[in-house]
Design an enzyme around this catalytic site. Structure first.
Site, PDB file in Angstrom:
ATOM      1  N   GLU A  73       0.831  -1.203   0.000  1.00 37.09           N
ATOM      2  CA  GLU A  73       0.000   0.000   0.000  1.00 37.09           C
ATOM      3  C   GLU A  73       0.868   1.256   0.000  1.00 37.09           C
ATOM      4  O   GLU A  73       2.058   1.215   0.267  1.00 37.09           O
ATOM      5  CB  GLU A  73      -0.919   0.021   1.222  1.00 37.09           C
ATOM      6  CG  GLU A  73      -0.265  -0.345   2.539  1.00 37.09           C
ATOM      7  CD  GLU A  73       0.882   0.518   2.947  1.00 37.09           C
ATOM      8  OE1 GLU A  73       0.753   1.762   2.845  1.00 37.09           O
ATOM      9  OE2 GLU A  73       1.925  -0.008   3.366  1.00 37.09           O
ATOM     10  N   GLY A 107       6.753  -0.027   3.892  1.00 42.81           N
ATOM     11  CA  GLY A 107       5.496  -0.246   3.189  1.00 42.81           C
ATOM     12  C   GLY A 107       5.765  -0.546   1.729  1.00 42.81           C
ATOM     13  O   GLY A 107       6.802  -1.094   1.366  1.00 42.81           O
ATOM     14  N   GLU A 108       4.799  -0.226   0.865  1.00 39.11           N
ATOM     15  CA  GLU A 108       4.911  -0.429  -0.588  1.00 39.11           C
ATOM     16  C   GLU A 108       4.888  -1.899  -0.986  1.00 39.11           C
ATOM     17  O   GLU A 108       5.006  -2.219  -2.167  1.00 39.11           O
ATOM     18  CB  GLU A 108       6.189   0.191  -1.163  1.00 39.11           C
ATOM     19  CG  GLU A 108       6.397   1.656  -0.907  1.00 39.11           C
ATOM     20  CD  GLU A 108       7.720   2.172  -1.475  1.00 39.11           C
ATOM     21  OE1 GLU A 108       8.438   1.393  -2.142  1.00 39.11           O
ATOM     22  OE2 GLU A 108       8.029   3.347  -1.241  1.00 39.11           O
ATOM     23  N   GLY A 109       4.809  -2.816  -0.036  1.00 41.61           N
ATOM     24  CA  GLY A 109       4.957  -4.230  -0.356  1.00 41.61           C
ATOM     25  C   GLY A 109       6.392  -4.704  -0.325  1.00 41.61           C
ATOM     26  O   GLY A 109       6.679  -5.837  -0.730  1.00 41.61           O
TER      27      GLY A 109
END
Length: 317
Positions: free
Chosen positions: A146, A286-288
């Site tokens: 996300e 984050g960001e995966g």
């Protein structure tokens, strides 16, 4: 709802016990291979096609001084993803995962959850549908991540609503909130919890949003229907996924938590879910990104599981 294939898992476990190594000596790698066998429904699972989905959204509660960055940064980071300049781009390349970024109405932040519900029913349904529709039915593993300024505050509210506790138990620094800003995060979560009484998954998502969390839930449900195992990222992604357990305690059986985030609430959340992360690397981007690194470990597990010789094949014993 699809379920774990115990026959395939038992066959995978039997294969592990025949490989040229002491039984159990590859530790968690053996467990991961068996997990994948059960969800793919075959004793020798493979990952020929990996998908990484990153959902981005903006949040009305960000206007309350809870983050050092303005909401415009969400769109700027989405552009950075598109240009290949973010950490997740590099890690997906290293892990051989196809990255897809879904920006969810960035020009329309969710409502401030201290003033009322963050999402309308129509907005929630649209976001969950976007998440479900984005899942590649031919993928053999799905990574979820996300991006959204203010979404660590939203995640603290989702976690507290789902598992109880005070705001202070779940709120962390996120992108760099300290002192008065950290106190503001705790205050808004406390106010949100006092305003909204939630029982179901839908109640919780409507109350606190945001669109990216709803999309993550939609993607997880779709992946379960398709028998695609899922790797969750850190605190924000896991908090979104955890909301599904309000309706079904087994909703995340097909999911792995990629890593234990350095965000303080993540360890508490992992314990509440009784799950075990693949890695613990003090990551909190984050960001995966943590999910992508975990995919590399998962690939290693399957390479050993599929490629190693058995004792009989090696003529040993």
């Amino acid at each position: 709802m699809t379920s774990f294939d115990t026959e395939a898992a038992d066959a995978a476990r039997a294969r592990q016990d025949q490989l040229t190594k002491p039984q159990g000596s590859l530790g968690r790698l053996e467990e991961l291979a068996v997990f994948m066998a059960g969800w793919q429904g075959r004793a020798r699972p493979r990952i020929d096609r990996a998908q990484a989905l990153v959902f981005a959204g903006n949040h009305g509660v960000a206007a309350q001084g809870i983050t050092p960055f303005p909401p415009q940064v969400t769109a700027a980071m989405v552009a950075n993803f598109a240009a290949g300049g973010a950490a997740i781009n590099q890690l997906c390349r290293a892990a051989d995962a196809r990255l897809q970024v879904e920006a969810l109405d960035l020009d329309r932040p969710t409502a401030d959850f201290t003033q009322g519900p963050a999402l309308t029913g129509a907005e929630l349904d649209a976001a969950m549908a976007r998440g479900a529709d984005a899942v590649d039915p031919d993928a053999q593993i799905l990574l979820l991540g996300e991006m959204g300024i203010g979404n660590s505050t939203v995640s603290a509210a989702l976690a507290a609503a789902s598992f109880g506790g005070r705001a202070e138990d779940w709120v962390g620094p996120g992108t760099g909130a300290h002192g008065a800003m950290l106190a503001a995060k705790q205050r808004v979560v406390t106010e949100g919890l006092a305003r909204h009484v939630t029982v179901t998954t839908r109640d919780t998502l409507l109350a606190f949003g945001g669109r990216e969390q709803a999309a993550i839930c939609g993607a997880i449900l779709r992946a379960r229907d398709l028998r695609i195992p899922v790797i969750l990222d850190g605190f924000i992604c896991t908090a979104a996924a955890a909301v599904l357990t309000r309706d079904d305690p087994q909703a995340l059986e097909h999911c792995l938590i990629g890593h234990e985030s350095a965000e303080p609430g993540h360890r508490r959340l992992i314990a509440a879910l009784a799950m075990r992360p693949v890695l613990s690397l003090d990551m909190r981007l984050g960001e995966g990104t943590g999910a992508a690194v975990a995919l590399m470990v998962l690939r290693a597990a399957l390479e050993c599981h599929d490629g190693m010789a058995t004792f009989a094949e090696a003529g040993i014993g």
